[in-house]
Scaffold this motif. Structure first.
Motif, PDB file in Angstrom:
ATOM      1  N   GLU A   1      90.833  19.118  63.352  1.00 33.10           N
ATOM      2  CA  GLU A   1      91.702  19.358  64.068  1.00 33.10           C
ATOM      3  C   GLU A   1      92.346  18.378  65.187  1.00 33.10           C
ATOM      4  O   GLU A   1      90.739  17.893  66.142  1.00 33.10           O
ATOM      5  N   LEU A   2      93.442  17.807  65.402  1.00 34.16           N
ATOM      6  CA  LEU A   2      93.814  16.906  66.218  1.00 34.16           C
ATOM      7  C   LEU A   2      94.038  17.333  67.390  1.00 34.16           C
ATOM      8  O   LEU A   2      95.116  19.033  67.320  1.00 34.16           O
ATOM      9  N   THR A   3      94.253  17.092  68.507  1.00 34.59           N
ATOM     10  CA  THR A   3      94.444  17.741  69.970  1.00 34.59           C
ATOM     11  C   THR A   3      96.215  16.779  69.839  1.00 34.59           C
ATOM     12  O   THR A   3      97.373  16.307  69.611  1.00 34.59           O
ATOM     13  N   LEU A   4      96.829  18.087  70.751  1.00 27.71           N
ATOM     14  CA  LEU A   4      98.343  17.149  70.526  1.00 27.71           C
ATOM     15  C   LEU A   4      98.441  16.048  71.620  1.00 27.71           C
ATOM     16  O   LEU A   4      99.724  15.002  71.022  1.00 27.71           O
ATOM     17  N   GLU A   5      97.401  15.234  72.458  1.00 25.03           N
ATOM     18  CA  GLU A   5      97.730  14.334  73.125  1.00 25.03           C
ATOM     19  C   GLU A   5      97.468  13.627  71.950  1.00 25.03           C
ATOM     20  O   GLU A   5      97.922  12.037  72.054  1.00 25.03           O
ATOM     21  N   GLU A   6      95.898  13.723  71.059  1.00 26.33           N
ATOM     22  CA  GLU A   6      95.725  12.446  69.948  1.00 26.33           C
ATOM     23  C   GLU A   6      97.145  12.406  68.637  1.00 26.33           C
ATOM     24  O   GLU A   6      97.403  11.091  68.968  1.00 26.33           O
TER      25      GLU A   6
ATOM     26  N   TYR B   1      98.810   8.481  68.943  1.00 28.36           N
ATOM     27  CA  TYR B   1      99.258   8.325  67.870  1.00 28.36           C
ATOM     28  C   TYR B   1     100.553   7.556  67.228  1.00 28.36           C
ATOM     29  O   TYR B   1     101.538   6.776  67.403  1.00 28.36           O
ATOM     30  N   VAL B   2     101.573   8.393  67.436  1.00 32.01           N
ATOM     31  CA  VAL B   2     102.999   8.544  67.127  1.00 32.01           C
ATOM     32  C   VAL B   2     103.723   7.430  68.143  1.00 32.01           C
ATOM     33  O   VAL B   2     104.609   6.475  68.065  1.00 32.01           O
ATOM     34  N   ASP B   3     104.150   7.411  69.476  1.00 31.27           N
ATOM     35  CA  ASP B   3     104.023   6.784  70.275  1.00 31.27           C
ATOM     36  C   ASP B   3     103.513   5.201  70.322  1.00 31.27           C
ATOM     37  O   ASP B   3     104.299   4.048  70.359  1.00 31.27           O
ATOM     38  N   GLN B   4     101.856   5.023  70.393  1.00 32.55           N
ATOM     39  CA  GLN B   4     101.869   3.924  69.537  1.00 32.55           C
ATOM     40  C   GLN B   4     101.418   2.737  68.275  1.00 32.55           C
ATOM     41  O   GLN B   4     101.812   1.526  68.606  1.00 32.55           O
ATOM     42  N   PHE B   5     101.907   4.301  67.643  1.00 26.27           N
ATOM     43  CA  PHE B   5     101.248   3.223  65.589  1.00 26.27           C
ATOM     44  C   PHE B   5     102.731   3.606  65.045  1.00 26.27           C
ATOM     45  O   PHE B   5     102.813   2.788  64.405  1.00 26.27           O
ATOM     46  N   LYS B   6     103.972   4.295  65.712  1.00 25.31           N
ATOM     47  CA  LYS B   6     104.944   4.193  65.368  1.00 25.31           C
ATOM     48  C   LYS B   6     105.185   4.453  63.372  1.00 25.31           C
ATOM     49  O   LYS B   6     105.881   3.856  62.965  1.00 25.31           O
ATOM     50  N   PRO B   7     104.571   5.684  63.273  1.00 28.20           N
ATOM     51  CA  PRO B   7     104.211   5.626  61.965  1.00 28.20           C
ATOM     52  C   PRO B   7     105.665   6.475  60.923  1.00 28.20           C
ATOM     53  O   PRO B   7     105.230   6.839  60.135  1.00 28.20           O
ATOM     54  N   PHE B   8     106.245   5.606  61.076  1.00 29.10           N
ATOM     55  CA  PHE B   8     108.251   6.169  60.299  1.00 29.10           C
ATOM     56  C   PHE B   8     108.066   5.708  59.088  1.00 29.10           C
ATOM     57  O   PHE B   8     108.905   6.026  58.637  1.00 29.10           O
TER      58      PHE B   8
ATOM     59  N   TYR C   1     100.699   8.725  58.830  1.00 30.56           N
ATOM     60  CA  TYR C   1     100.364   8.222  59.021  1.00 30.56           C
ATOM     61  C   TYR C   1      99.995   7.362  58.033  1.00 30.56           C
ATOM     62  O   TYR C   1      99.647   7.940  56.998  1.00 30.56           O
ATOM     63  N   GLY C   2      99.211   6.551  58.279  1.00 31.25           N
ATOM     64  CA  GLY C   2      98.656   5.828  57.594  1.00 31.25           C
ATOM     65  C   GLY C   2      96.582   5.766  58.328  1.00 31.25           C
ATOM     66  O   GLY C   2      96.498   5.823  58.953  1.00 31.25           O
ATOM     67  N   ILE C   3      95.880   5.531  56.747  1.00 33.25           N
ATOM     68  CA  ILE C   3      94.488   6.179  56.880  1.00 33.25           C
ATOM     69  C   ILE C   3      93.711   4.851  57.322  1.00 33.25           C
ATOM     70  O   ILE C   3      93.095   4.858  57.693  1.00 33.25           O
ATOM     71  N   GLN C   4      94.553   3.536  57.386  1.00 30.49           N
ATOM     72  CA  GLN C   4      93.834   2.058  57.819  1.00 30.49           C
ATOM     73  C   GLN C   4      93.709   2.356  59.222  1.00 30.49           C
ATOM     74  O   GLN C   4      93.949   1.528  59.859  1.00 30.49           O
ATOM     75  N   GLU C   5      94.867   3.708  59.821  1.00 24.38           N
ATOM     76  CA  GLU C   5      95.047   3.206  61.794  1.00 24.38           C
ATOM     77  C   GLU C   5      94.136   3.774  62.598  1.00 24.38           C
ATOM     78  O   GLU C   5      93.104   4.958  61.628  1.00 24.38           O
ATOM     79  N   TRP C   6      94.651   3.826  63.801  1.00 23.04           N
ATOM     80  CA  TRP C   6      93.395   4.598  64.674  1.00 23.04           C
ATOM     81  C   TRP C   6      93.360   6.067  64.839  1.00 23.04           C
ATOM     82  O   TRP C   6      92.021   6.383  64.470  1.00 23.04           O
ATOM     83  N   ILE C   7      94.085   6.682  64.222  1.00 25.84           N
ATOM     84  CA  ILE C   7      94.828   8.050  63.184  1.00 25.84           C
ATOM     85  C   ILE C   7      93.339   8.863  62.424  1.00 25.84           C
ATOM     86  O   ILE C   7      92.757   9.591  62.123  1.00 25.84           O
TER      87      ILE C   7
END
Length: 195
Positions: free
Chosen positions: A134-139, A143-150, A156-162
């Protein structure tokens, strides 16, 4: 060895994905990158690997005419969840919505790779089960703001923070989730060099 078999071939990666480029370099392959714009639309009747297999073939078929010694690699990845494909998010809201839907569930990541030469085409696909806690809204927002997974299927990228903080299990190849089933690519490269 694969490198010896490929000595007389020119490998072309038909993808701008930095992850696919990195994985090919790690295989110690010499390659060039060439991109051809392709409309990646597909029929809603297609399911799972039918989608990725169709798209890798579409990308290869839209490429320029290949020379005798050229081998083109095209790849595609989707996230399959609740009986539909999650592609690349168009904006922050869509990315957050995708990650909220994946939170606390198991989904499939499906990657296909096509190897095309003047004489033949080999298409292989792989499917992996990925579970998120379960991921929180803050998490999710961080992630979206910092890593911009567009540029990533399913946002998402499995190798990234998330991936590091959120993924609890993977049933299958890590590299398939990254966007390239490297073990299948290796087999296909051996196969395509055989006369």
């Amino acid at each position: 060895m694969l490198q010896e078999k490929l000595a007389h071939f020119q490998i072309i990666l038909g993808s701008g994905s930095p992850r696919r480029k990195s994985l090919l370099k790690e295989l110690r392959l010499d390659f060039t990158v060439e991109l051809m714009p392709v409309d990646e639309a597909f029929s809603s009747s297609l399911q799972k690997e039918e989608i990725t297999n169709y798209l890798v073939k579409l990308k290869a078929d839209g490429f320029r005419k290949l020379k005798d010694n050229e081998v083109l690699i095209t790849g595609d990845t989707i996230v399959w969840h609740n009986n539909r494909a999650l592609n690349k998010p168009q904006n922050k809201a869509e990315a957050m919505q995708m990650l909220q839907s994946l939170s606390g569930t198991t989904h499939q990541v499906i990657s296909s790779v096509a190897l095309t030469s003047k004489e033949k085409q080999i298409i292989k696909s792989d499917e992996v089960d990925v579970s998120f806690r379960e991921l929180t809204l803050e998490e999710i927002e961080f992630y979206v703001d910092q890593f911009k997974p567009f540029d990533k299927a399913g946002a998402y990228g499995i190798q990234e923070w998330i991936g590091k903080i959120g993924i609890t299990s993977i049933q299958g190849s890590f590299y398939t989730v990254m966007g390239l089933p490297v073990h299948l690519l290796y087999d296909a490269l051996l196969e395509i060099t055989e006369k």
